[in-house]
Scaffold this active site. Structure first.
Site, mmCIF file in Angstrom:
data_model
loop_
_atom_site.group_PDB
_atom_site.id
_atom_site.type_symbol
_atom_site.label_atom_id
_atom_site.label_comp_id
_atom_site.label_asym_id
_atom_site.label_seq_id
_atom_site.Cartn_x
_atom_site.Cartn_y
_atom_site.Cartn_z
ATOM 1 N N TYR A 1 0.804 -1.220 0.000
ATOM 2 C CA TYR A 1 0.000 0.000 0.000
ATOM 3 C C TYR A 1 0.842 1.277 0.000
ATOM 4 C CZ TYR A 1 -4.678 -1.972 0.766
ATOM 5 O OH TYR A 1 -5.880 -2.615 0.630
ATOM 6 N N LYS B 1 3.579 -15.290 1.563
ATOM 7 C CA LYS B 1 3.729 -15.990 0.284
ATOM 8 C C LYS B 1 5.233 -16.234 0.123
ATOM 9 C CE LYS B 1 2.213 -17.608 -3.690
ATOM 10 N NZ LYS B 1 1.431 -18.857 -3.783
ATOM 11 N N ASP C 1 -2.484 -18.348 -0.209
ATOM 12 C CA ASP C 1 -3.494 -19.038 -1.030
ATOM 13 C C ASP C 1 -4.154 -20.170 -0.234
ATOM 14 O OD1 ASP C 1 -0.990 -20.252 -1.114
ATOM 15 O OD2 ASP C 1 -0.999 -20.629 -3.273
ATOM 16 N N ASP D 1 -6.205 -7.304 3.914
ATOM 17 C CA ASP D 1 -7.359 -6.648 3.284
ATOM 18 C C ASP D 1 -8.236 -7.688 2.596
ATOM 19 O OD1 ASP D 1 -8.934 -4.458 2.275
ATOM 20 O OD2 ASP D 1 -8.005 -4.841 0.327
ATOM 21 N N ASP E 1 -12.287 -9.492 4.068
ATOM 22 C CA ASP E 1 -13.595 -9.525 3.402
ATOM 23 C C ASP E 1 -14.095 -10.968 3.300
ATOM 24 O OD1 ASP E 1 -13.229 -6.774 3.001
ATOM 25 O OD2 ASP E 1 -14.207 -6.823 1.043
#
Ligand code: IPM
Ligand code: MN
Length: 362
Positions: A141, A189, A221, A245, A249
């Protein structure tokens, strides 16, 4: 106690849900003998339209001068053509940075009354109770270089972490786990990304300071998959900025609606307390948005900023009680159920504040 809170409605459904949360804060202040003052300011596209900037000086000054910030949402499709620095999201990112908020805590708990609102089978979602501890001030970000390259034919974002940034968010995760089931799962990752290999090394180092807390790692993942296969297996999920982020959700959907997920953005100062949902322009102005995420964010504010655990728990119990009583906003209704509006839901929770049992572990 005196609560001086900067209240930023923002865009879309932001102002509506904020409006619905104020009676709850007032009722809580009244019941427990506190004084609540709200310094209402604008932010995001609303602020841009009024003053030409999405984070006006007076808004920033009000946030700095307050004990904490309660924020609705930012984002408006009308800002799509604007230069990045004038877009509503830029205001939120600078506000988080300016306020020293490097950690974003997102509690995800299945409320018993809403077990059937989850798209997952009841036996899978049962017992889900986790916290996402998302790094909020670095990573993809914020890192440089970022922006257009090659005369606009290409664009770049950078995912960079310094070990000190990883260490402080890791400590936040381990501290959080100490107050819970003492288990941290760090998401990365590391099979592909250099920044993730650094992340994993530093998390392991910090884990040694917390021998009482279990620490494990999972690739992002796989974590996305486990979250729907086995959501109750998680306690504290520690994530870099972008992964948190995305996963939050997903986690919100697991417990029934993104309209329920609250968050605390904390670090060096008082903090910003914001729902995980966005501005939802498609339903803005219809009075149908779910105000529970901002109401639960207000509860987090009282707990984190003023250490008012009894008051925070009273708000959380009031929310659970109105849901037990069958009140549902539109995002939560199932076949044949009637929905209440944003304002009515806020009023119902506020009214319930005087009825709930008030103890730290109610
Ligand atoms: C969130 C939001 C923000 C983010 C946006 C609005 C900048 O999606 O708080 O999750 O990506 O952090
Ligand atoms: Mn998000």
């Amino acid at each position: 106690m005196k609560w001086r809170i900067a209240v930023l409605g923002g865009d879309g459904i932001g102002p509506e849900v904020i409006e619905a949360s104020l009676p709850v804060l007032r009722a809580t202040a009244e019941r427990f003998g506190h004084e609540f003052t709200a310094d209402v300011q604008d932010v995001g596209f609303a602020a841009y339209e009024r003053s030409g900037h999405p984070l006006p000086e007076e808004t920033l000054a009000a946030c700095r001068g307050a004990d904490a910030v309660l924020l609705g949402a930012v984002g408006d499709p009308r800002s799509d053509g604007l230069p990045v620095e004038l877009r509503p999201e830029a205001a939120l990112l600078s506000l988080r940075k300016e306020m020293g908020c490097y950690a974003n805590l997102r509690p995800v708990r299945l409320l018993p009354a809403l077990a059937s609102a989850s798209p997952l089978r009841p036996e899978i979602v049962a017992g889900t109770d986790l916290v996402i501890v998302r790094e909020l001030a670095g990573g993809l970000y914020y890192s440089e270089p970022r922006g257009p390259v090659e005369d606009g034919q290409g664009a770049v974002d950078t995912m960079k972490y310094h070990q000190d940034e990883v260490a402080r968010i890791a400590r936040m995760a381990f501290e959080t786990a100490r107050g819970r089931r003492k288990s941290v799962l760090s998401v990365d990752k590391a099979n592909v990304l250099h920044s993730s290999r650094l992340w994993r090394r530093v998390v392991d180092e910090i884990a040694e300071e917390y021998p009482d807390v279990e620490c494990s790692h999972m690739l992002v993942d796989r974590a996305a998959m486990e979250l729907v296969l086995n959501p109750s297996s998680f306690d504290v999920m520690l994530t870099p900025n972008l992964f948190g982020d995305v996963l939050s959700d997903e986690a919100a959907a697991v417990i029934g609606s993104i309209g329920l997920l609250a968050s605390a953005s904390i670090g060096s100062g008082g903090g910003i307390f914001e729902p995980v949902h966005g501005s939802a322009p498609d339903i803005a102005g219809t009075g149908t948005a779910n105000p529970l995420a901002i109401i639960l964010s207000a509860a987090l504010l009282l707990r984190h900023v003023y250490s008012l655990n009894v008051e925070a728990t009273a708000i959380e119990s009031a929310v659970e009680q109105v849901l037990e009583d069958g009140l549902r906003t539109r995002d939560l209704v199932q076949d044949g159920e009637a929905a209440v509006g944003t304002e009515e839901m806020g009023r119902a929770v506020a009214a319930m504040i005087s009825n709930v049992e008030a103890s730290a572990d109610a």
